[in-house]
Design an enzyme around this catalytic site. Structure first.
Site, PDB file in Angstrom:
ATOM      1  N   ASP A   1     -29.648  27.283  14.155  1.00 18.13           N
ATOM      2  CA  ASP A   1     -30.479  27.615  13.401  1.00 18.13           C
ATOM      3  C   ASP A   1     -31.852  27.130  13.852  1.00 18.13           C
ATOM      4  O   ASP A   1     -32.954  27.545  13.578  1.00 18.13           O
ATOM      5  CB  ASP A   1     -30.455  26.607  12.061  1.00 18.13           C
TER       6      ASP A   1
ATOM      7  N   LYS B   1     -35.547  26.847   4.980  1.00 18.47           N
ATOM      8  CA  LYS B   1     -35.223  28.265   5.204  1.00 18.47           C
ATOM      9  C   LYS B   1     -34.055  28.539   4.143  1.00 18.47           C
ATOM     10  O   LYS B   1     -33.343  27.693   3.567  1.00 18.47           O
ATOM     11  CB  LYS B   1     -35.129  28.796   6.505  1.00 18.47           C
TER      12      LYS B   1
END
Ligand code: C5P
Length: 284
Positions: free
Chosen positions: A134, A12
């Site tokens: 995350d 990401k």
């Protein structure tokens, strides 16, 4: 009986990241727009009589590198089973780079085990929050999302057209905890950029220009103080008219391009000044 499940675990970037407060437990409140990119580890999970986690190539013990292992334990506890699984991770995402590689692997392990153990009822995002900040984004399966709280609240965002970006990898590693510890109150400025991005998504008006204008990250100052290579790369790129933004706690940097040709041109210009630049797409 499901045998083995293989998933791509994407990296990401944080299109914008605002630190909005410090919590009593030492963590920080965040608001960040996360987006997956087309750079991924491959995670294969198979039922096994004991727990084996293998990373290939062996990237050493990154901070949080035991995350895949912990994901199996958390899932086994929730499913009331023995933590037996053979996990093979083909690593492509650089470690401790701000790209969420270890977290994405853990998210993929949770999703794979939910399939193998036939437990679609388990709340993977809540389980993921016990592993790391995350991980909920990756466990959610969203490609783009507003992530808030410590990272446990994930609201998927839709309407991002295929967008080319250039990723710049620096050789250094940064530990997330160190970057948060180096944060100063005057660094907190990106909340408005997060709002502007959310407005763009709500209006179905997300353009490369909007992404560039709002690629703000409150961890940038701290990352630059800890890792001078970040400031150096950004100032050299700026001399060539290229704005590099920080992903996560760094040190990976990125630039949003108008289209594929612009991305190739930008990557070439960055390589000419000695930076390791590669073209990727968002939402991969
Ligand atoms: O949750 P995770 O293990 O990824 O976080 C690593 C470190 O980053 C934490 O120990 C904490 O120091 C810092 N952190 C934070 N606030 C967050 C996420 C991470 O302070 N929301």
């Amino acid at each position: 009986m499901t045998h083995a499940v293989t998933l791509l675990a994407p990296a990401k970037i944080n299109l914008a990241l605002a630190v909005t407060g410090k919590r009593a437990d030492g963590y920080h409140e965040l608001r960040s727009v996360f987006a997956t990119i087309d750079l991924a580890d491959r995670v294969r999970v198979a039922p096994y009589r004991r727990l084996v986690v293998r990373l290939v190539p062996d990237v050493g013990a990154p901070p949080g590198g035991e995350l895949a292992d912990r994901a199996v334990h958390a899932m086994a506890q929730a499913a009331r089973r023995d933590p037996g699984a053979f996990v093979h991770v083909r690593k492509r995402i650089p470690v401790a780079a701000g790209l969420g590689g270890g977290s994405s692997d853990a998210g993929a392990v949770l999703r794979a085990l939910a399939t193998i153990w036939q437990r679609p009822d388990l709340d993977l995002v809540a389980l993921a929050a016990t592993l790391g900040s995350d991980v909920p984004f990756f466990a959610s399966g969203a490609r783009v999302a507003l992530v808030s709280g410590r990272g446990e609240r994930v609201e998927a965002l839709t309407g991002l057209a295929p967008t080319h970006i250039v990723i710049v990898r620096l050789g250094a590693r940064l530990a997330t905890a160190d970057v948060f510890a180096a944060l100063r109150s005057e660094d907190r400025q990106a909340d408005g950029a997060v709002d502007a991005l959310l407005h763009g998504f709500a209006q179905h008006a997300v353009s490369p220009q909007l992404l560039r204008d709002n690629a703000r990250n409150d961890l940038l100052g701290a990352a630059e103080r800890l890792c001078p290579a970040v400031a150096d790369a950004r100032s050299r790129a700026a001399e060539h008219g290229i704005a590099l933004a920080l992903s996560g706690s760094g040190p990976t940097l990125f630039a949003v391009a108008d289209d594929h040709r612009h991305a190739l041109r930008t990557a070439r210009a960055l390589r000419r000044i000695g930076l390791a630049a590669r073209v990727h797409t968002l939402g991969g």
